[in-house]
Design a protein around this motif. Structure first.
Motif, PDB file in Angstrom:
ATOM      1  N   LEU A   7       5.554   3.417   1.592  1.00  0.00           N
ATOM      2  CA  LEU A   7       5.253   2.407   0.847  1.00  0.00           C
ATOM      3  C   LEU A   7       5.034   1.244   2.232  1.00  0.00           C
ATOM      4  N   ARG A  38       2.139  -0.822  -6.601  1.00  0.00           N
ATOM      5  CA  ARG A  38       1.457  -1.113  -5.489  1.00  0.00           C
ATOM      6  C   ARG A  38       0.106  -1.721  -5.743  1.00  0.00           C
ATOM      7  N   ILE A  60       0.824  -1.169   0.001  1.00  0.00           N
ATOM      8  CA  ILE A  60      -0.146   0.191  -0.115  1.00  0.00           C
ATOM      9  C   ILE A  60       0.740   1.181  -0.044  1.00  0.00           C
ATOM     10  N   VAL A  61       0.276   2.328  -0.659  1.00  0.00           N
ATOM     11  CA  VAL A  61       1.029   3.720  -0.431  1.00  0.00           C
ATOM     12  C   VAL A  61       0.054   4.474   0.392  1.00  0.00           C
ATOM     13  N   TYR A  62       0.718   4.863   1.359  1.00  0.00           N
ATOM     14  CA  TYR A  62      -0.174   5.896   2.447  1.00  0.00           C
ATOM     15  C   TYR A  62       0.387   6.941   2.793  1.00  0.00           C
ATOM     16  N   TYR A  73       4.825  10.348   1.526  1.00  0.00           N
ATOM     17  CA  TYR A  73       4.118   9.058   1.406  1.00  0.00           C
ATOM     18  C   TYR A  73       4.922   7.859   1.391  1.00  0.00           C
ATOM     19  N   LEU A 132      -3.459   2.741  -3.271  1.00  0.00           N
ATOM     20  CA  LEU A 132      -2.753   4.032  -2.878  1.00  0.00           C
ATOM     21  C   LEU A 132      -3.831   4.834  -2.353  1.00  0.00           C
ATOM     22  N   ALA A 156       7.728   6.014  -0.735  1.00  0.00           N
ATOM     23  CA  ALA A 156       6.897   5.171  -1.897  1.00  0.00           C
ATOM     24  C   ALA A 156       7.498   5.757  -3.281  1.00  0.00           C
ATOM     25  N   PRO A 208       0.336  11.912  -4.547  1.00  0.00           N
ATOM     26  CA  PRO A 208       0.129  10.856  -4.905  1.00  0.00           C
ATOM     27  C   PRO A 208       0.797  10.375  -6.347  1.00  0.00           C
ATOM     28  N   ASP A 213      -5.133   8.203  -1.282  1.00  0.00           N
ATOM     29  CA  ASP A 213      -4.727   9.631  -1.501  1.00  0.00           C
ATOM     30  C   ASP A 213      -5.013  10.447  -0.246  1.00  0.00           C
ATOM     31  N   CYS A 254       4.415   9.185  -6.311  1.00  0.00           N
ATOM     32  CA  CYS A 254       4.553   7.892  -5.862  1.00  0.00           C
ATOM     33  C   CYS A 254       4.853   6.868  -6.918  1.00  0.00           C
TER      34      CYS A 254
END
Length: 190
Positions: free
Chosen positions: A27, A149, A17-19, A25, A152, A131, A142, A154, A145
């Protein structure tokens, strides 16, 4: 709340996930899964010998994955949650691949509601590396990134300055980032 559940589901299946965090951001992957961690290295095109930090949701989770003495606790209580990564001795619960063979682990408690909710709901640490491809621009939006993934999240435009990394065994700053001057002043005063 639905996005949190989706993120946890991806993490439970060794996905990426990208958070958003309070800095850039991140990973995220299950920090206890060798398969998930390998995916992080591959996605970033990062050398397996380089350690990867993790994010936890609270001091209890931090204690499960690291050894922290009283002087380290004082620093952690002052600066976490926040834009700081503390480098501390890792417990055997942490896969060796994350430490890069050093026996040390970088740990964050991000001061960001979404990141904390994901980790709390997942009930385990997740990776906390940027990320982006290794060596690339720190992702503030976003669109920046650049890693593969599964999901994502946002969080809009983030501050964009990475966390300050502090080795608490030597009480030195390894990488200057957010709040570095404040941290440096604190370390000198102790």
């Amino acid at each position: 709340m639905e996005i949190i559940e989706r993120a946890v589901s991806v993490l439970m299946h060794d996905g990426l996930i990208v958070y958003p965090t309070d800095t850039i951001y991140g990973l995220g992957a299950d920090a206890f899964s060798d398969e998930a961690i390998e995916k992080v290295y591959e996605a970033k095109k990062r050398d397996f010998a380089k350690p990867i930090s993790i994010a936890v949701s609270d001091f209890e989770m931090l204690a499960v994955v690291s050894y922290v003495d009283r002087s380290m606790e004082e620093f952690i209580e002052k600066f976490l949650p926040g834009p700081v990564t503390v480098v501390v001795p890792a417990r055997k619960t942490i896969p060796g691949i994350l430490t890069g063979g050093t026996g040390m682990i970088g740990i964050r408690i991000p001061a960001h509601g979404i990141a904390l909710q994901i980790i709390e709901r997942f009930d385990a640490p997740i990776t906390a590396t940027s990320a982006n491809l290794h060596g690339g621009k720190d992702p503030q939006t976003p669109d920046e990134c650049t890693v593969p993934r599964d999901l994502l999240i946002d969080g809009g435009k983030l501050p964009g300055t990475p966390s300050t990394v502090v080795d608490l065994t030597t009480r030195t700053i390894v990488r200057r980032g957010s709040d570095a001057d404040i941290i440096e002043t604190f370390l000198r005063s102790c």
